[in-house]
Write a protein that holds these residues in place. Structure first.
Motif: not given
Length: 242
Positions: A100-101, A105, A126, A157, A159, A192-193, A196-197
Protein backbone atom coordinates in the motif's frame (compact mmCIF):
# COMPACT_ATOMS: atom_id res chain seq x y z
CA UNK A 1 -7.83 18.84 -9.61
CA UNK A 2 -9.82 16.81 -7.10
CA UNK A 3 -10.70 13.15 -7.61
CA UNK A 4 -11.80 10.20 -5.48
CA UNK A 5 -11.84 6.56 -6.57
CA UNK A 6 -12.12 3.23 -4.79
CA UNK A 7 -8.89 1.33 -5.41
CA UNK A 8 -7.05 -1.46 -3.55
CA UNK A 9 -10.02 -1.91 -1.24
CA UNK A 10 -10.25 1.66 0.10
CA UNK A 11 -11.08 5.20 -1.07
CA UNK A 12 -8.19 7.12 -2.60
CA UNK A 13 -8.48 10.89 -2.89
CA UNK A 14 -6.21 13.12 -4.92
CA UNK A 15 -5.97 16.89 -4.71
CA UNK A 16 -3.59 18.83 -6.94
CA UNK A 17 -3.36 22.59 -6.47
CA UNK A 18 -1.13 23.25 -9.50
CA UNK A 19 -3.41 24.62 -12.27
CA UNK A 20 -1.13 23.55 -15.12
CA UNK A 21 -1.09 19.82 -14.33
CA UNK A 22 -3.00 17.90 -17.00
CA UNK A 23 -6.09 15.87 -16.17
CA UNK A 24 -4.32 12.87 -17.69
CA UNK A 25 -1.93 12.94 -14.76
CA UNK A 26 -4.76 11.99 -12.44
CA UNK A 27 -5.74 9.24 -14.85
CA UNK A 28 -2.19 7.90 -14.71
CA UNK A 29 -2.16 7.89 -10.90
CA UNK A 30 -5.30 5.79 -10.60
CA UNK A 31 -4.28 3.53 -13.48
CA UNK A 32 -1.02 2.79 -11.67
CA UNK A 33 -2.82 2.02 -8.40
CA UNK A 34 -5.23 -0.33 -10.17
CA UNK A 35 -2.31 -2.06 -11.88
CA UNK A 36 -0.47 -2.43 -8.57
CA UNK A 37 -3.54 -3.97 -6.99
CA UNK A 38 -3.88 -6.45 -9.87
CA UNK A 39 -0.22 -7.48 -9.60
CA UNK A 40 0.35 -7.56 -5.87
CA UNK A 41 -2.98 -8.43 -4.22
CA UNK A 42 -3.00 -11.78 -2.37
CA UNK A 43 -6.78 -11.77 -2.77
CA UNK A 44 -6.62 -12.13 -6.57
CA UNK A 45 -5.92 -15.65 -7.76
CA UNK A 46 -4.22 -14.42 -10.94
CA UNK A 47 -1.94 -11.83 -9.28
CA UNK A 48 1.82 -12.17 -9.36
CA UNK A 49 1.85 -12.53 -5.57
CA UNK A 50 -0.67 -15.40 -5.63
CA UNK A 51 1.07 -17.16 -8.49
CA UNK A 52 4.43 -16.90 -6.70
CA UNK A 53 2.90 -18.14 -3.45
CA UNK A 54 1.50 -21.21 -5.28
CA UNK A 55 4.91 -21.97 -6.75
CA UNK A 56 3.94 -21.08 -10.32
CA UNK A 57 6.72 -18.48 -10.51
CA UNK A 58 10.32 -18.92 -9.43
CA UNK A 59 12.24 -16.11 -7.69
CA UNK A 60 14.07 -15.46 -10.94
CA UNK A 61 10.78 -14.86 -12.76
CA UNK A 62 9.49 -12.15 -10.44
CA UNK A 63 9.05 -8.55 -11.55
CA UNK A 64 11.42 -5.93 -10.24
CA UNK A 65 8.49 -4.43 -8.32
CA UNK A 66 7.72 -7.60 -6.38
CA UNK A 67 11.41 -8.24 -5.74
CA UNK A 68 11.61 -4.74 -4.26
CA UNK A 69 8.50 -5.22 -2.12
CA UNK A 70 9.77 -8.53 -0.76
CA UNK A 71 13.14 -6.92 -0.05
CA UNK A 72 11.47 -4.21 2.03
CA UNK A 73 9.45 -6.85 3.87
CA UNK A 74 12.57 -8.86 4.69
CA UNK A 75 14.35 -5.73 5.93
CA UNK A 76 11.59 -5.03 8.45
CA UNK A 77 11.21 -8.70 9.41
CA UNK A 78 14.86 -8.72 10.41
CA UNK A 79 14.66 -5.28 12.06
CA UNK A 80 11.78 -6.38 14.31
CA UNK A 81 13.15 -9.82 15.14
CA UNK A 82 10.27 -11.43 13.24
CA UNK A 83 7.40 -9.44 14.75
CA UNK A 84 6.65 -8.02 11.30
CA UNK A 85 6.36 -10.80 8.74
CA UNK A 86 4.49 -11.08 5.43
CA UNK A 87 4.70 -14.88 5.65
CA UNK A 88 2.91 -15.90 8.83
CA UNK A 89 2.66 -19.60 9.71
CA UNK A 90 -0.41 -21.24 8.23
CA UNK A 91 -1.13 -18.26 5.97
CA UNK A 92 -0.24 -17.38 2.43
CA UNK A 93 2.14 -14.65 1.34
CA UNK A 94 0.50 -11.30 2.14
CA UNK A 95 2.67 -8.24 1.39
CA UNK A 96 -0.19 -5.73 1.72
CA UNK A 97 1.49 -4.01 4.68
CA UNK A 98 4.29 -3.02 2.31
CA UNK A 99 2.45 -2.72 -1.01
CA UNK A 100 0.00 0.00 0.00
CA UNK A 101 2.56 2.58 1.06
CA UNK A 102 5.01 1.56 -1.68
CA UNK A 103 2.40 1.86 -4.44
CA UNK A 104 0.99 5.18 -3.22
CA UNK A 105 4.49 6.61 -2.81
CA UNK A 106 5.24 5.66 -6.42
CA UNK A 107 2.03 7.39 -7.45
CA UNK A 108 3.24 10.52 -5.63
CA UNK A 109 6.54 10.33 -7.50
CA UNK A 110 4.58 10.08 -10.75
CA UNK A 111 2.84 13.33 -9.82
CA UNK A 112 6.16 15.04 -9.11
CA UNK A 113 7.56 13.94 -12.47
CA UNK A 114 4.46 15.37 -14.15
CA UNK A 115 5.18 18.78 -12.65
CA UNK A 116 2.87 18.76 -9.62
CA UNK A 117 4.39 20.72 -6.75
CA UNK A 118 1.51 21.01 -4.29
CA UNK A 119 -0.68 17.95 -3.86
CA UNK A 120 -2.23 15.63 -1.29
CA UNK A 121 -2.74 11.93 -1.99
CA UNK A 122 -4.84 10.16 0.66
CA UNK A 123 -5.14 6.38 0.47
CA UNK A 124 -7.56 5.15 3.09
CA UNK A 125 -6.19 7.55 5.71
CA UNK A 126 -2.52 7.15 4.84
CA UNK A 127 -1.34 10.40 3.32
CA UNK A 128 1.57 11.76 1.29
CA UNK A 129 1.81 15.49 0.66
CA UNK A 130 3.98 17.73 -1.47
CA UNK A 131 4.41 21.42 -0.81
CA UNK A 132 2.59 22.77 2.15
CA UNK A 133 2.03 23.22 4.86
CA UNK A 134 -0.89 20.78 4.89
CA UNK A 135 -2.99 20.03 7.96
CA UNK A 136 -3.69 16.31 8.39
CA UNK A 137 -5.95 14.92 11.09
CA UNK A 138 -5.31 11.68 12.98
CA UNK A 139 -8.50 9.90 13.99
CA UNK A 140 -9.09 9.21 17.66
CA UNK A 141 -9.08 5.41 18.08
CA UNK A 142 -12.05 5.53 20.43
CA UNK A 143 -14.35 7.75 18.37
CA UNK A 144 -14.73 8.12 14.61
CA UNK A 145 -15.87 11.74 14.90
CA UNK A 146 -12.90 12.95 16.96
CA UNK A 147 -9.26 13.68 16.23
CA UNK A 148 -6.45 12.91 18.65
CA UNK A 149 -3.96 15.05 16.75
CA UNK A 150 -3.68 17.50 13.86
CA UNK A 151 -0.39 17.52 12.02
CA UNK A 152 1.30 20.26 10.06
CA UNK A 153 3.14 18.55 7.18
CA UNK A 154 5.28 19.77 4.30
CA UNK A 155 6.78 17.27 1.83
CA UNK A 156 6.12 14.30 4.10
CA UNK A 157 3.96 11.24 4.64
CA UNK A 158 1.88 9.92 7.52
CA UNK A 159 0.39 6.48 8.12
CA UNK A 160 -1.61 4.92 10.94
CA UNK A 161 -2.01 1.29 11.99
CA UNK A 162 -4.95 0.71 14.31
CA UNK A 163 -7.50 -1.71 15.66
CA UNK A 164 -10.59 0.45 15.14
CA UNK A 165 -11.38 -0.37 11.48
CA UNK A 166 -10.52 -4.07 11.14
CA UNK A 167 -10.27 -5.24 14.74
CA UNK A 168 -7.26 -7.19 15.93
CA UNK A 169 -5.92 -7.91 12.44
CA UNK A 170 -2.23 -7.17 13.01
CA UNK A 171 -0.40 -10.26 14.24
CA UNK A 172 2.92 -10.60 16.01
CA UNK A 173 4.89 -12.81 13.65
CA UNK A 174 6.84 -14.26 16.57
CA UNK A 175 3.73 -15.69 18.22
CA UNK A 176 1.04 -15.61 15.53
CA UNK A 177 -1.26 -13.89 18.00
CA UNK A 178 -3.11 -10.56 17.53
CA UNK A 179 -1.44 -7.47 18.97
CA UNK A 180 -3.70 -5.87 21.57
CA UNK A 181 -1.28 -3.67 23.51
CA UNK A 182 -1.71 -0.70 21.15
CA UNK A 183 -4.94 0.96 19.94
CA UNK A 184 -3.39 3.10 17.20
CA UNK A 185 0.09 4.02 16.08
CA UNK A 186 0.89 6.85 13.66
CA UNK A 187 4.23 7.42 11.94
CA UNK A 188 5.42 10.49 10.04
CA UNK A 189 8.29 9.84 7.64
CA UNK A 190 9.80 11.28 4.45
CA UNK A 191 7.98 8.71 2.27
CA UNK A 192 4.79 6.71 2.57
CA UNK A 193 6.71 3.52 1.85
CA UNK A 194 8.52 4.03 5.12
CA UNK A 195 5.67 5.58 7.13
CA UNK A 196 3.22 2.79 6.31
CA UNK A 197 5.62 -0.11 6.81
CA UNK A 198 7.16 1.31 9.98
CA UNK A 199 3.69 1.93 11.44
CA UNK A 200 2.66 -1.69 10.89
CA UNK A 201 6.01 -3.08 12.03
CA UNK A 202 5.97 -0.95 15.18
CA UNK A 203 2.38 -1.97 15.93
CA UNK A 204 3.40 -5.63 15.61
CA UNK A 205 6.05 -5.04 18.28
CA UNK A 206 3.41 -3.76 20.71
CA UNK A 207 4.18 -0.97 23.16
CA UNK A 208 7.93 -1.37 22.66
CA UNK A 209 7.38 -0.55 18.99
CA UNK A 210 6.90 3.13 19.85
CA UNK A 211 10.53 3.55 20.89
CA UNK A 212 11.65 1.31 18.01
CA UNK A 213 9.88 3.51 15.44
CA UNK A 214 11.07 6.74 17.05
CA UNK A 215 14.66 5.53 16.81
CA UNK A 216 14.45 5.11 13.04
CA UNK A 217 16.03 7.98 11.12
CA UNK A 218 13.48 10.50 9.86
CA UNK A 219 10.53 8.92 11.69
CA UNK A 220 8.30 10.47 14.33
CA UNK A 221 5.63 8.47 16.15
CA UNK A 222 2.40 8.99 18.09
CA UNK A 223 0.66 6.05 19.76
CA UNK A 224 -2.53 5.63 21.77
CA UNK A 225 -2.50 2.67 24.15
CA UNK A 226 -5.48 0.93 25.75
CA UNK A 227 -6.93 3.18 28.43
CA UNK A 228 -6.02 6.32 26.50
CA UNK A 229 -2.35 6.63 27.43
CA UNK A 230 -0.38 8.48 24.74
CA UNK A 231 3.26 7.94 23.80
CA UNK A 232 4.93 10.23 21.29
CA UNK A 233 8.36 11.18 20.03
CA UNK A 234 9.61 14.67 20.76
CA UNK A 235 9.56 15.77 17.11
CA UNK A 236 6.07 14.57 16.22
CA UNK A 237 4.60 17.57 14.33
CA UNK A 238 1.39 18.08 16.29
CA UNK A 239 -0.43 21.39 15.91
CA UNK A 240 -3.37 20.58 18.16
CA UNK A 241 -4.80 17.67 20.08
CA UNK A 242 -8.30 16.77 21.21
Amino acid sequence: MRRVEHVMGFPVSLRIDDPDVAEETGDAVFAWLRAADARFSPFRADSEVSRYDRGELSPGELSAGLVGVLGIAEHYRAATGGAFDVRLPGRGLDPCAVVKGWAVQRAAELLTRAGARRFCLNAGGDVVVSGGPWRVGVRHPGSADRLCAVLGLTDAAVATSARYERGDHILDGRTGRPVTGVDSLTVVAPTLTEADTVATAAFALGEQGVAWAAAREGCEVYAVLPGGRVLRSAGFPTEAAA
